[in-house]
Scaffold this active site. Structure first.
Site, mmCIF file in Angstrom:
data_model
loop_
_atom_site.group_PDB
_atom_site.id
_atom_site.type_symbol
_atom_site.label_atom_id
_atom_site.label_comp_id
_atom_site.label_asym_id
_atom_site.label_seq_id
_atom_site.Cartn_x
_atom_site.Cartn_y
_atom_site.Cartn_z
ATOM 1 N N SER A 142 8.961 43.320 -22.027
ATOM 2 C CA SER A 142 8.091 43.696 -23.146
ATOM 3 C C SER A 142 8.761 44.817 -23.932
ATOM 4 C CB SER A 142 6.751 44.183 -22.589
ATOM 5 O OG SER A 142 6.027 44.878 -23.567
ATOM 6 N N TYR A 155 1.658 49.673 -16.918
ATOM 7 C CA TYR A 155 2.312 48.532 -17.573
ATOM 8 C C TYR A 155 3.712 48.913 -18.075
ATOM 9 C CZ TYR A 155 2.910 44.370 -20.464
ATOM 10 O OH TYR A 155 3.382 43.199 -21.016
HETATM 11 N N1 LIG Z 1 0.908 38.493 -24.768
HETATM 12 C C1 LIG Z 1 1.651 39.524 -25.126
HETATM 13 O O1 LIG Z 1 1.399 40.179 -26.167
HETATM 14 C C2 LIG Z 1 2.847 39.922 -24.312
HETATM 15 C C3 LIG Z 1 3.787 40.789 -24.908
HETATM 16 C C4 LIG Z 1 4.900 41.173 -24.169
HETATM 17 C C5 LIG Z 1 5.090 40.699 -22.887
HETATM 18 N N2 LIG Z 1 4.163 39.865 -22.334
HETATM 19 C C6 LIG Z 1 4.390 39.412 -20.975
HETATM 20 O O2 LIG Z 1 4.407 38.007 -20.951
HETATM 21 C C7 LIG Z 1 3.991 37.538 -19.676
HETATM 22 C C8 LIG Z 1 2.923 36.476 -19.854
HETATM 23 O O3 LIG Z 1 1.847 37.038 -20.540
HETATM 24 P P1 LIG Z 1 0.739 36.181 -21.297
HETATM 25 O O4 LIG Z 1 0.468 36.884 -22.563
HETATM 26 O O5 LIG Z 1 1.110 34.760 -21.313
HETATM 27 O O6 LIG Z 1 -0.509 36.458 -20.327
HETATM 28 P P2 LIG Z 1 -1.603 35.484 -19.669
HETATM 29 O O7 LIG Z 1 -2.019 34.438 -20.635
HETATM 30 O O8 LIG Z 1 -2.621 36.397 -19.103
HETATM 31 O O9 LIG Z 1 -0.803 34.766 -18.469
HETATM 32 C C9 LIG Z 1 -0.400 35.474 -17.332
HETATM 33 C C10 LIG Z 1 0.109 34.473 -16.321
HETATM 34 O O10 LIG Z 1 0.555 35.194 -15.166
HETATM 35 C C11 LIG Z 1 0.028 34.544 -14.015
HETATM 36 N N3 LIG Z 1 -0.130 35.486 -12.917
HETATM 37 C C12 LIG Z 1 -0.767 36.675 -12.906
HETATM 38 N N4 LIG Z 1 -0.735 37.196 -11.673
HETATM 39 C C13 LIG Z 1 -0.075 36.317 -10.879
HETATM 40 C C14 LIG Z 1 0.254 36.277 -9.512
HETATM 41 N N5 LIG Z 1 -0.070 37.283 -8.685
HETATM 42 N N6 LIG Z 1 0.941 35.212 -9.034
HETATM 43 C C15 LIG Z 1 1.270 34.184 -9.850
HETATM 44 N N7 LIG Z 1 0.991 34.158 -11.167
HETATM 45 C C16 LIG Z 1 0.319 35.214 -11.675
HETATM 46 C C17 LIG Z 1 -1.317 33.977 -14.475
HETATM 47 O O11 LIG Z 1 -1.673 32.868 -13.654
HETATM 48 P P3 LIG Z 1 -2.820 32.843 -12.525
HETATM 49 O O12 LIG Z 1 -3.852 33.851 -12.913
HETATM 50 O O13 LIG Z 1 -3.299 31.431 -12.549
HETATM 51 O O14 LIG Z 1 -2.112 33.188 -11.264
HETATM 52 C C18 LIG Z 1 -0.962 33.499 -15.869
HETATM 53 O O15 LIG Z 1 -0.417 32.209 -15.818
HETATM 54 C C19 LIG Z 1 3.521 38.773 -18.904
HETATM 55 O O16 LIG Z 1 4.547 39.196 -18.048
HETATM 56 C C20 LIG Z 1 3.289 39.804 -19.986
HETATM 57 O O17 LIG Z 1 3.459 41.109 -19.520
HETATM 58 C C21 LIG Z 1 3.050 39.463 -23.009
#
Ligand SMILES: NC(=O)c1ccc[n+]([C@@H]2O[C@H](COP(=O)([O-])OP(=O)(O)OC[C@H]3O[C@@H](n4cnc5c(N)ncnc54)[C@H](OP(=O)(O)O)[C@@H]3O)[C@@H](O)[C@H]2O)c1
Length: 256
Positions: A142, A155
């Site tokens: 990120s 975070y």
């Molecule tokens: N959205 C943004 O603005 C943004 C910006 C920068 C970076 N990111 C990064 O991008 C990544 C994905 O984010 P997103 O926005 O797609 O969020 P999201 O829609 O909340 O998805 C998060 C994913 O992580 C999985 N997860 C969480 N805990 C887990 C565990 N203990 N074991 C296995 N899977 C787990 C969840 O699946 P389950 O709950 O089904 O396990 C879900 O599939 C993250 O690392 C986040 O920090 C996001």
């Protein structure tokens, strides 16, 4: 030109948001994808969707904190589709943490999933990649990895650790045939950011962000920060004197 056909890709956090969209897009481009997450029913739906589009996908239900489970699911993927070419360590969680209300258990949870979960994922694929002299490790970090942000101590710390971990791997793996790509996205419209009232500058559509991430993976970029507007602001923040940074950051919270 990069070819996804016959590539086997393991994606963690594939039940939602970025991971789900990457799985669908890479399968559409011809890759065989293994989808790791805890929510079984969501994974089953996504896999059905991919298969109905003639794609190849395998649901791999596991918690990234369970090293044995992740290793076991990586083995299942190898048995089903062959050696793993690309790992996308994407699973992650957030959560607001103000210094005054610091909850060590909550911080540990964020670090466990975002850092140690990625470490477990790497451990499940790297020995085979190193042996083959071929592979790519991708971290979804990120822009928050670069400097501390208000109400985001856990975070920011987790993403800084993740980026540094993968950077060290990249140096160790130089000339091994295993590439390392660290992605630093800004704000993307996913369930992760949904419902936040604070203004998120340069908030991106998911399709746009996934396209950028896929291109960075294809080009085997060492590191990729986007969108360029926010990435430039962050670069400026990195060379800013601390007293100036603190004042500006305190006035720009992205968390309620
Ligand atoms: N959205 C943004 O603005 C943004 C910006 C920068 C970076 N990111 C990064 O991008 C990544 C994905 O984010 P997103 O926005 O797609 O969020 P999201 O829609 O909340 O998805 C998060 C994913 O992580 C999985 N997860 C969480 N805990 C887990 C565990 N203990 N074991 C296995 N899977 C787990 C969840 O699946 P389950 O709950 O089904 O396990 C879900 O599939 C993250 O690392 C986040 O920090 C996001």
């Amino acid at each position: 030109m990069y070819r996804w056909q016959n590539k086997v890709v393991l994606i963690t956090g594939a039940s939602s948001g970025i991971g789900k969209a990457l799985a669908i897009e890479l399968a559409r481009r011809g890759a065989s994808v293994g989808l790791v997450a805890r929510r079984e029913e969501l994974l089953a739906e996504i896999v059905d969707q991919i298969k109905s589009d003639s794609g190849m996908a395998l649901p791999l239900v596991a918690d990234v904190n369970d090293a044995n489970a992740i290793r076991g699911q990586a083995d299942r993927l190898r048995l089903e589709f062959g050696p793993i070419d690309v790992l996308i360590a994407n699973a992650g969680i957030g959560g607001a943490t103000h210094a005054i209300e610091l909850q060590p258990a909550q911080v540990a949870k964020v670090i466990n999933v975002n850092v140690l979960g990625a470490v477990n994922s790497v451990a499940a694929v790297l020995p085979e990649m190193a042996e083959r002299g071929k592979g790519q490790l991708v971290a979804i970090s990120s822009l928050s990895a670069y400097r501390g942000l208000p109400k985001s101590a856990a975070y920011c710390a987790s993403k800084a650790a993740l980026s540094c971990f993968f950077e060290s791997l990249r140096i160790d793996l130089m000339n091994s045939g295993v590439n390392v790509t660290i992605i630093h996205p800004g704000f993307i419209k996913t369930p992760f950011t949904a419902g936040r009232k604070a203004k998120m500058p340069y908030l991106m559509d998911l399709d746009y962000a996934v396209d950028k991430i896929v291109r960075a993976i294809e080009k085997q970029k060492k590191t990729y920060a986007f969108p360029w507007q926010l990435a430039s602001i962050v670069r400026l923040a990195m060379i800013m004197p601390t007293f100036m940074y603190d004042r500006i950051a305190a006035r720009n919270s992205f968390r309620e």
